[in-house]
Design a protein around this motif. Structure first.
Motif, short mmCIF file in Angstrom:
data_model
loop_
_atom_site.label_atom_id
_atom_site.label_comp_id
_atom_site.label_asym_id
_atom_site.label_seq_id
_atom_site.Cartn_x
_atom_site.Cartn_y
_atom_site.Cartn_z
N ASP A 30 62.17 43.79 51.10
CA ASP A 30 62.78 44.98 51.22
C ASP A 30 62.82 45.51 49.48
O ASP A 30 62.78 46.76 49.52
CB ASP A 30 63.89 45.24 52.07
CG ASP A 30 63.42 44.98 53.25
OD1 ASP A 30 62.54 45.14 53.89
OD2 ASP A 30 64.37 44.40 54.31
N THR A 33 59.73 46.21 47.75
CA THR A 33 59.13 47.79 48.42
C THR A 33 59.92 48.90 47.82
O THR A 33 59.23 49.95 47.54
CB THR A 33 58.88 47.54 50.08
OG1 THR A 33 60.34 47.53 50.39
CG2 THR A 33 57.90 46.67 49.98
N ALA A 37 58.38 51.82 45.39
CA ALA A 37 58.58 53.45 46.00
C ALA A 37 59.15 53.85 44.82
O ALA A 37 58.68 55.26 44.54
CB ALA A 37 59.31 53.42 47.21
N GLU A 41 56.92 57.29 42.69
CA GLU A 41 57.71 58.63 42.58
C GLU A 41 57.35 59.02 41.06
O GLU A 41 57.28 60.03 40.83
CB GLU A 41 59.19 58.53 42.95
CG GLU A 41 59.75 59.81 42.81
CD GLU A 41 59.16 60.94 43.72
OE1 GLU A 41 59.11 62.23 43.11
OE2 GLU A 41 58.63 60.83 44.58
N LYS A 67 52.58 49.94 53.40
CA LYS A 67 53.35 50.20 54.46
C LYS A 67 55.01 50.25 54.12
O LYS A 67 55.65 51.22 54.29
CB LYS A 67 53.34 49.31 55.62
CG LYS A 67 54.02 49.51 57.07
CD LYS A 67 54.05 48.70 57.96
CE LYS A 67 54.78 49.17 59.30
NZ LYS A 67 54.51 48.38 60.19
N LYS A 70 55.47 53.35 51.90
CA LYS A 70 55.02 54.44 52.32
C LYS A 70 53.85 54.99 51.40
O LYS A 70 53.83 56.29 51.34
CB LYS A 70 55.93 55.55 52.92
CG LYS A 70 57.04 54.81 53.88
CD LYS A 70 57.93 55.79 54.03
CE LYS A 70 59.06 55.34 54.85
NZ LYS A 70 60.01 54.49 54.54
N ALA A 71 52.80 54.20 51.03
CA ALA A 71 52.05 54.68 50.10
C ALA A 71 50.49 54.39 50.36
O ALA A 71 50.45 53.81 51.72
CB ALA A 71 52.13 53.81 48.71
N GLU A 72 49.58 54.88 49.87
CA GLU A 72 48.19 54.73 50.20
C GLU A 72 47.48 53.41 49.48
O GLU A 72 47.73 53.20 48.20
CB GLU A 72 47.49 55.99 49.90
CG GLU A 72 47.50 56.99 50.77
CD GLU A 72 46.99 57.06 52.10
OE1 GLU A 72 46.00 56.20 52.30
OE2 GLU A 72 47.55 57.89 52.99
N LYS A 85 50.90 57.12 45.81
CA LYS A 85 51.56 57.96 46.43
C LYS A 85 51.94 59.20 45.67
O LYS A 85 52.32 59.20 44.50
CB LYS A 85 53.02 57.25 46.51
CG LYS A 85 53.84 57.94 47.71
CD LYS A 85 55.13 57.38 48.07
CE LYS A 85 55.99 58.17 49.08
NZ LYS A 85 57.44 57.58 49.22
#
Length: 97
Positions: A30, A33, A37, A41, A67, A70-72, A85
């Motif tokens: 966690d 990730t 993230a 940004e 996942k 929350k990115a491609e 993202k």
């Protein structure tokens, strides 16, 4: 969801980027990730390398990273993952339609 044309564009953009994160023996967690993230940004497009001592399947690691952040997932080539993202505040990359 990215189109094929957009993924090709992002792969070309990512070619000269060096990996800024490494997934090692500990795998994906966690904390990692959350940091990814935050980096997405700021940068929108990043590379992550999967080290040889990682025991998980590289495809599973790539999916877990995408996942969790929350990115491609743009690309998994060798042991390098490319994630994208769209930034809310620092938009730099204009994707083709």
């Amino acid at each position: 969801m990215l189109t094929g044309k957009q993924k090709r564009f992002l792969r070309a953009e990512a070619h000269h980027i060096t990996p800024i994160f490494q997934v090692g023996k500990g795998g994906v967690n966690d904390n990692m990730t959350a940091q990814i993230a935050e980096a997405l940004e700021v940068r929108e497009l990043i590379k992550i390398s999967i080290l040889q001592n990682n025991e998980d399947d590289k495809h599973d690691v790539a999916k877990a990273l995408a996942k969790g952040a929350k990115a491609e997932l743009v690309q998994l080539i060798g042991h390098t993952v490319v994630l994208y993202k769209e930034s809310k505040e620092n938009k730099k990359i204009a994707l083709p339609r």
